[in-house]
Design an enzyme around this catalytic site. Structure first.
Site, mmCIF file in Angstrom:
data_model
loop_
_atom_site.group_PDB
_atom_site.id
_atom_site.type_symbol
_atom_site.label_atom_id
_atom_site.label_comp_id
_atom_site.label_asym_id
_atom_site.label_seq_id
_atom_site.Cartn_x
_atom_site.Cartn_y
_atom_site.Cartn_z
ATOM 1 N N HIS A 100 0.502 -1.297 0.141
ATOM 2 C CA HIS A 100 -0.243 -0.037 0.173
ATOM 3 C C HIS A 100 0.465 1.555 -0.062
ATOM 4 O O HIS A 100 0.803 1.949 -0.442
ATOM 5 C CB HIS A 100 -0.776 -0.019 1.553
ATOM 6 N N ARG A 112 -2.485 -5.810 -8.191
ATOM 7 C CA ARG A 112 -1.254 -7.005 -8.208
ATOM 8 C C ARG A 112 -1.059 -8.181 -9.046
ATOM 9 O O ARG A 112 0.454 -8.258 -9.513
ATOM 10 C CB ARG A 112 -1.291 -7.249 -6.518
#
Ligand code: PNS
Length: 161
Positions: free
Chosen positions: A17, A90
């Site tokens: 993050h 991702r």
């Protein structure tokens, strides 16, 4: 002045993050990291605790702020004057759901676009749920979270296991 919003559950914030937030902060004038409610998840940490950890993690970024809201992302972004949503991707498996959310958010707020940043190669496998699982079973999470929040996180794990 382009303001971006980085929404998420952040339960807890991971190094992945933070990588996305740091890169967004280089692209946009200001970035609001928003701890929002995901109805399909029951969170481990309170929203207040997640905000506290995020604030520590982004303290070195002068154009980044952190807050939480129970509102829809589309409404909260409008209220806060954010014009872009920044999300990290991702893997291909993230794409379908993220694509759907981006389209719905733009339907709800036509001035809100979504930009995807590919996760750093070292963070492709990282998720908050993995960190919770490893931490709760006594594993070493130090390589997965911003070092500045590690002591607080270990304390949270200690309190809840
Ligand atoms: O980190 P997450 O759990 O993948 O983040 C998802 C989140 C919190 C960004 C998403 O659930 C969200 O936007 N919640 C706010 C409520 C909302 O706007 N729902 C409609 C999404 S299309």
């Amino acid at each position: 002045m382009k303001k971006a919003i980085c929404p998420g559950s952040f339960d807890p914030v991971t190094s992945g993050h933070l990588d996305i937030i740091e890169r967004a902060a280089l692209i946009f004038d200001s970035v609001l990291v928003a701890v929002l409610h995901n109805p399909s998840k029951s969170c481990w940490l309170s929203a207040g605790r997640r905000v506290e950890l995020l604030r520590k993690a982004v303290a070195h970024l002068p154009n980044v702020s952190v807050d939480s809201s129970e509102k829809l992302l589309a409404d909260y972004a409008k209220e806060q004057g954010a014009v872009v949503v920044v999300k990290g991707l991702r893997a291909i498996s993230d794409f379908e759901h993220e694509f759907q959310m981006a389209l719905i958010n733009r339907k709800l707020n036509p001035s809100l676009d979504t930009v995807f940043l590919t996760s750093g190669e070292h963070f492709q496998y990282l998720s908050s749920s993995m960190i919770r699982e490893i931490g709760s079973m006594g594993g070493d999470i130090s390589g997965f979270v911003p070092p500045v929040i590690l002591p607080d996180l270990l304390e949270c794990i200690h309190q809840t296991t």
